[in-house]
Design a protein around this motif. Sequence first.
Motif, mmCIF file in Angstrom:
data_model
loop_
_atom_site.group_PDB
_atom_site.id
_atom_site.type_symbol
_atom_site.label_atom_id
_atom_site.label_comp_id
_atom_site.label_asym_id
_atom_site.label_seq_id
_atom_site.Cartn_x
_atom_site.Cartn_y
_atom_site.Cartn_z
ATOM 1 N N MET A 146 65.254 13.276 65.429
ATOM 2 C CA MET A 146 64.971 13.565 64.063
ATOM 3 C C MET A 146 63.593 13.485 63.760
ATOM 4 N N SER A 147 62.793 13.055 64.451
ATOM 5 C CA SER A 147 60.577 13.470 64.032
ATOM 6 C C SER A 147 61.019 14.708 64.163
ATOM 7 N N PHE A 148 61.704 15.554 65.573
ATOM 8 C CA PHE A 148 61.272 16.485 65.498
ATOM 9 C C PHE A 148 62.022 17.467 64.378
ATOM 10 N N VAL A 149 62.997 17.169 63.832
ATOM 11 C CA VAL A 149 63.554 18.123 62.403
ATOM 12 C C VAL A 149 62.039 18.207 61.575
ATOM 13 N N LEU A 150 61.486 16.649 61.210
ATOM 14 C CA LEU A 150 60.595 16.058 59.994
ATOM 15 C C LEU A 150 59.322 17.534 60.509
ATOM 16 N N ARG A 151 59.372 17.557 62.176
ATOM 17 C CA ARG A 151 58.097 17.975 62.411
ATOM 18 C C ARG A 151 58.363 19.771 62.289
ATOM 19 N N ALA A 152 59.690 20.140 62.264
ATOM 20 C CA ALA A 152 60.288 21.938 62.128
ATOM 21 C C ALA A 152 60.174 21.715 60.853
ATOM 22 N N VAL A 153 60.494 21.149 59.967
ATOM 23 C CA VAL A 153 60.960 21.172 58.494
ATOM 24 C C VAL A 153 59.457 21.458 58.031
ATOM 25 N N LEU A 154 58.344 20.569 58.642
ATOM 26 C CA LEU A 154 56.375 20.692 57.922
ATOM 27 C C LEU A 154 55.817 22.411 58.877
ATOM 28 N N VAL A 155 55.692 22.192 59.623
ATOM 29 C CA VAL A 155 55.825 23.941 59.765
ATOM 30 C C VAL A 155 56.717 24.715 59.129
ATOM 31 N N ILE A 156 58.194 25.231 58.789
ATOM 32 C CA ILE A 156 58.352 26.302 58.635
ATOM 33 C C ILE A 156 57.410 26.134 57.050
ATOM 34 N N GLY A 157 57.754 24.968 56.400
ATOM 35 C CA GLY A 157 57.273 24.862 54.967
ATOM 36 C C GLY A 157 55.297 25.082 54.867
ATOM 37 N N ALA A 158 55.008 25.051 55.912
ATOM 38 C CA ALA A 158 53.918 25.282 56.127
ATOM 39 C C ALA A 158 53.586 26.997 56.553
#
Length: 87
Positions: free
Chosen positions: A1-13
Amino acid sequence: MSFVLRAVLVIGALSYFAAQRDAPDAGPRAAAVSPASLWNALPPDLRERAIREAAAEATRQVAGATSSRDTLAAADRRPAWRGVDAP
């Protein structure tokens, strides 16, 4: 789950910064400054000191490269003793 959150954060940034880069009113940007103009902006005494320190550091590195950094003792270089010594 933390991988998905990090990926969403990076893609959003990345998406945010890409949109900011393409915006016409992205704000003032720093003017390109050449290293030569920065060097010439220094006071002469500071430039001379920087040159002397750089030359001294280069000399230390060259002197250190030619000196041996071997930490083995002579006994460490000998092969391990095997068998009985000849009389």
